[in-house]
Structures are given as structure tokens and as C-alpha cells.
Design an enzyme around this catalytic site. Structure first.
Site, PDB file in Angstrom:
ATOM      1  N   MET A  73     -55.639  -2.714  58.032  1.00 51.15           N
ATOM      2  CA  MET A  73     -54.205  -2.416  57.835  1.00 51.15           C
ATOM      3  C   MET A  73     -53.550  -3.720  57.731  1.00 51.15           C
ATOM      4  O   MET A  73     -53.608  -4.679  58.683  1.00 51.15           O
ATOM      5  CB  MET A  73     -53.471  -1.520  58.822  1.00 51.15           C
ATOM      6  CG  MET A  73     -54.354  -0.269  59.078  1.00 51.15           C
ATOM      7  SD  MET A  73     -53.279   0.612  60.434  1.00 51.15           S
ATOM      8  CE  MET A  73     -54.309   1.945  60.635  1.00 51.15           C
ATOM      9  N   ASP A 119     -60.797   0.297  59.913  1.00 53.83           N
ATOM     10  CA  ASP A 119     -59.371   0.476  59.559  1.00 53.83           C
ATOM     11  C   ASP A 119     -58.888  -0.890  59.198  1.00 53.83           C
ATOM     12  O   ASP A 119     -58.444  -1.388  60.422  1.00 53.83           O
ATOM     13  CB  ASP A 119     -58.459   1.307  60.174  1.00 53.83           C
ATOM     14  CG  ASP A 119     -58.831   3.026  60.098  1.00 53.83           C
ATOM     15  OD1 ASP A 119     -59.310   3.459  59.067  1.00 53.83           O
ATOM     16  OD2 ASP A 119     -59.264   3.494  61.157  1.00 53.83           O
ATOM     17  N   PHE A 126     -51.623   4.796  61.687  1.00 53.06           N
ATOM     18  CA  PHE A 126     -51.698   5.062  62.691  1.00 53.06           C
ATOM     19  C   PHE A 126     -52.843   6.023  63.224  1.00 53.06           C
ATOM     20  O   PHE A 126     -52.872   7.056  62.731  1.00 53.06           O
ATOM     21  CB  PHE A 126     -50.279   5.430  63.595  1.00 53.06           C
ATOM     22  CG  PHE A 126     -49.394   4.540  63.488  1.00 53.06           C
ATOM     23  CD1 PHE A 126     -49.058   3.315  63.913  1.00 53.06           C
ATOM     24  CD2 PHE A 126     -48.605   4.637  62.314  1.00 53.06           C
ATOM     25  CE1 PHE A 126     -48.182   2.424  63.655  1.00 53.06           C
ATOM     26  CE2 PHE A 126     -47.675   3.761  61.742  1.00 53.06           C
ATOM     27  CZ  PHE A 126     -47.260   2.620  62.593  1.00 53.06           C
ATOM     28  N   GLY A 127     -53.573   5.900  64.651  1.00 53.61           N
ATOM     29  CA  GLY A 127     -54.510   6.827  64.999  1.00 53.61           C
ATOM     30  C   GLY A 127     -53.697   7.654  65.640  1.00 53.61           C
ATOM     31  O   GLY A 127     -52.394   7.730  66.029  1.00 53.61           O
ATOM     32  N   ASP A 185     -59.846  12.052  56.953  1.00 59.61           N
ATOM     33  CA  ASP A 185     -59.520  10.792  57.774  1.00 59.61           C
ATOM     34  C   ASP A 185     -58.120  11.271  58.326  1.00 59.61           C
ATOM     35  O   ASP A 185     -57.247  11.099  57.742  1.00 59.61           O
ATOM     36  CB  ASP A 185     -59.484   9.476  57.147  1.00 59.61           C
ATOM     37  CG  ASP A 185     -59.337   8.393  58.001  1.00 59.61           C
ATOM     38  OD1 ASP A 185     -59.129   8.643  59.328  1.00 59.61           O
ATOM     39  OD2 ASP A 185     -59.243   7.566  57.569  1.00 59.61           O
ATOM     40  N   SER A 235     -64.033   6.297  64.350  1.00 60.92           N
ATOM     41  CA  SER A 235     -62.911   5.296  63.989  1.00 60.92           C
ATOM     42  C   SER A 235     -62.596   4.237  65.093  1.00 60.92           C
ATOM     43  O   SER A 235     -62.166   4.643  65.994  1.00 60.92           O
ATOM     44  CB  SER A 235     -61.432   5.559  63.405  1.00 60.92           C
ATOM     45  OG  SER A 235     -60.742   4.752  62.998  1.00 60.92           O
ATOM     46  N   HIS A 281     -62.279   1.041  55.625  1.00 62.39           N
ATOM     47  CA  HIS A 281     -61.208   1.773  54.776  1.00 62.39           C
ATOM     48  C   HIS A 281     -60.047   0.812  54.684  1.00 62.39           C
ATOM     49  O   HIS A 281     -59.563   0.220  55.913  1.00 62.39           O
ATOM     50  CB  HIS A 281     -60.849   2.828  55.620  1.00 62.39           C
ATOM     51  CG  HIS A 281     -59.441   3.820  55.329  1.00 62.39           C
ATOM     52  ND1 HIS A 281     -58.895   4.689  56.241  1.00 62.39           N
ATOM     53  CD2 HIS A 281     -58.774   3.515  54.270  1.00 62.39           C
ATOM     54  CE1 HIS A 281     -57.839   5.081  55.471  1.00 62.39           C
ATOM     55  NE2 HIS A 281     -57.832   4.311  54.083  1.00 62.39           N
ATOM     56  N   MET A 312     -56.727  12.007  53.197  1.00 64.73           N
ATOM     57  CA  MET A 312     -56.023  11.370  54.147  1.00 64.73           C
ATOM     58  C   MET A 312     -55.331  12.812  54.844  1.00 64.73           C
ATOM     59  O   MET A 312     -54.522  13.308  54.159  1.00 64.73           O
ATOM     60  CB  MET A 312     -54.891  10.313  53.976  1.00 64.73           C
ATOM     61  CG  MET A 312     -55.330   8.966  53.634  1.00 64.73           C
ATOM     62  SD  MET A 312     -56.662   8.249  54.884  1.00 64.73           S
ATOM     63  CE  MET A 312     -55.729   8.000  56.494  1.00 64.73           C
ATOM     64  N   HIS A 371     -66.524   3.680  61.306  1.00 65.03           N
ATOM     65  CA  HIS A 371     -65.238   3.639  60.481  1.00 65.03           C
ATOM     66  C   HIS A 371     -64.274   2.326  60.909  1.00 65.03           C
ATOM     67  O   HIS A 371     -63.953   2.368  62.155  1.00 65.03           O
ATOM     68  CB  HIS A 371     -64.506   5.014  60.281  1.00 65.03           C
ATOM     69  CG  HIS A 371     -63.438   5.215  59.287  1.00 65.03           C
ATOM     70  ND1 HIS A 371     -63.612   5.383  58.302  1.00 65.03           N
ATOM     71  CD2 HIS A 371     -62.185   5.017  59.703  1.00 65.03           C
ATOM     72  CE1 HIS A 371     -62.471   5.289  57.533  1.00 65.03           C
ATOM     73  NE2 HIS A 371     -61.436   5.298  58.382  1.00 65.03           N
ATOM     74  N   MET A 431     -56.290  -0.448  53.996  1.00 65.28           N
ATOM     75  CA  MET A 431     -54.894   0.021  53.709  1.00 65.28           C
ATOM     76  C   MET A 431     -54.049  -1.214  53.561  1.00 65.28           C
ATOM     77  O   MET A 431     -53.231  -1.743  54.417  1.00 65.28           O
ATOM     78  CB  MET A 431     -54.554   0.913  54.918  1.00 65.28           C
ATOM     79  CG  MET A 431     -55.237   2.392  55.136  1.00 65.28           C
ATOM     80  SD  MET A 431     -55.045   2.926  56.869  1.00 65.28           S
ATOM     81  CE  MET A 431     -56.685   2.176  57.177  1.00 65.28           C
TER      82      MET A 431
END
Ligand code: DX5
Ligand code: ZN
Length: 220
Positions: A39, A37, A145-146, A177, A10, A68, A139, A35, A70
Site C-alpha cells: 500500500m 499487500d 486495512f485488515g 480478499d 495475508s 497485491h 475486494m 498474500h 494497492m
């Protein structure tokens, strides 16, 4: 015993000041997908990066882009992400009023259709769409958040989903994930996972390429 397990680093955990370097690290590693993300600060309480940054990533990436989303109302951007080169486009179950239609729209743009489910969302809600879904992203943290810690209930969810996929004779891949490390990777695969996303565990390690190699070794 393990079939072709995929690792998807990610990029949320990459050094954004050295994005090209980190994308190239993934290119030259044993990882399978990038990956990404996205958001929006509405669906999740954080804003990551958007289209211009994805465009820059795409310029350097040589492996499939696993995007992905979000974001609320993801239907607005399906074509945009197809044009940006996404191979997998994952939307959240909780963000779609007409999930079946959204899945078809993603496939119509030539992408694999992914559906992500939050930790509180029950697997059974996917029963009527599972045959249409190419990938379910479970999830294993609350999205946004990572670097969060792995939710243990994920193993049971993975087993339940795997049984549903078999029962329905679907070909859906299971992606996990959040909070994935070398400690839980093997158990996740044994529970039925096909793709493991890992952010902090890879990028915050001393040698990310070696960490990816070690994950692959665990899974082989
Ligand atoms: C969380 C993101 C994850 C995140 C994983 O909302 O969807 O992809 O980057 O990061 P780690 O592996 O650090 O939990
Ligand atoms: Zn993600």
C-alpha cells in the site's frame, strides 16, 4: 465437489517483529500462497510495507508470492516485483489507465496477471479483458486495512464474474480478499471463488496453523 481451492494467508496481519516465524508458519501449513499487500498511502489511506520487506519475506517463503499492489500507476514497478520473486502480480482496475497494456506487461515478466476490483467497481467493466486476466481479486472490503467486516454483495459479484468467465471460456481464477472467515468461506466457494485470502482470521487466532487446516477442511 470442490476443486483445489487455494488459501492465501495475508501477511499484513502477521507480527512484523516475528516476520520470519510467521512466514515459516505459512510454509509449514496447508496454505497455498503467501498474500502480500503493498500500500502506498495514495491509492489507499494506509502504507504497509515495500520492497526491502518483501525481499526479506522472499528469503524465507517457500510458496508462491501473491502480491497485491494497492498503489497508483503500478506499471512503474512491474519489473521490480518480478525481480523480487512475485508469482502473481495484482494491480487495481481503478489504478490503471491502460489496463490491457499493464496486464500484458505483467505476463511478459513471467508472472500471473491479477486485477483487483474495489467494492464499488462493477464486474461488467472486465468483460473486454477477462480472457487476458489470470486472476480477478474481488475486494470484499474497501482496501487499505485488515480486520474489516465482509461486504455481503460479494457473493453476487462472485456469481456474476463466474458466469462471465464461463461465458467467455476464460480460465481466470477468482480470489476473494477481505473479511474472510470460516463463516463465509464455504458460501464463497459455492459462489465460484478459487482463492481465499485471509489475514486477521488466521493470524489473530490462537493457532494459525490449525486455523488454516480448518479452512481447508471446510473447503474439501
Ligand atoms: C486489505 C488487504 C487484505 C487484508 C485482508 O486491503 O488487501 O489482503 O490483509 O485482511 P483481513 O482478512 O483481516 O480482512
Ligand atoms: Zn490483499
Amino acid at each position: 465437489m470442490t476443486h483445489n481451492i487455494k488459501i492465501a494467508p495475508s501477511l499484513l496481519a502477521a507480527d512484523f517483529g516475528n516476520l520470519q516465524r510467521d512466514v515459516e508458519m505459512v510454509n509449514n501449513s496447508e496454505a497455498d500462497w503467501h498474500h502480500i499487500d503493498i500500500m502506498d498511502g495514495v491509492f489507499v489511506p494506509n502504507i504497509s510495507y515495500g520492497m526491502p520487506v518483501l525481499k526479506a519475506i522472499q528469503k524465507h517463503a517457500t510458496k508462491p508470492l501473491d502480491v497485491h499492489l494497492m498503489i497508483v500507476d503500478p506499471d512503474r514497478y512491474i519489473k521490480t516485483f518480478a525481480d523480487l520473486g512475485a508469482s502473481v502480480l495484482t494491480v487495481h482496475y481503478e489504478a490503471c489507465n491502460h489496463l490491457h497494456r499493464t496486464i500484458q506487461a505483467i505476463k511478459a515478466e513471467g508472472m500471473m496477471a491479477g486485477v483487483a476490483i474495489n467494492p464499488h467497481t462493477n464486474i461488467s467493466l472486465l468483460e473486454d479483458t477477462i480472457k487476458d486476466i489470470d486472476l480477478v481479486c474481488i475486494m470484499s472490503v474497501n482496501p487499505g486495512f485488515g480486520g474489516q467486516s465482509f461486504i455481503e454483495n460479494t457473493y453476487e459479484k462472485t456469481r456474476t464474474l463466474k458466469a462471465m468467465i464461463h461465458g467467455k471460456r476464460a480460465k481466470t481464477l477468482i480470489e476473494i480478499d477481505g473479511g474472510v472467515t470460516s463463516k463465509n468461506a464455504k458460501a464463497l466457494i459455492n459462489a465460484g471463488a478459487d482463492v481465499l485470502v485471509a489475514g486477521s482470521f488466521i493470524f489473530k487466532s490462537d493457532n494459525p496453523t490449525q486455523t488454516i487446516h480448518e479452512l481447508k477442511e471446510i473447503l474439501s
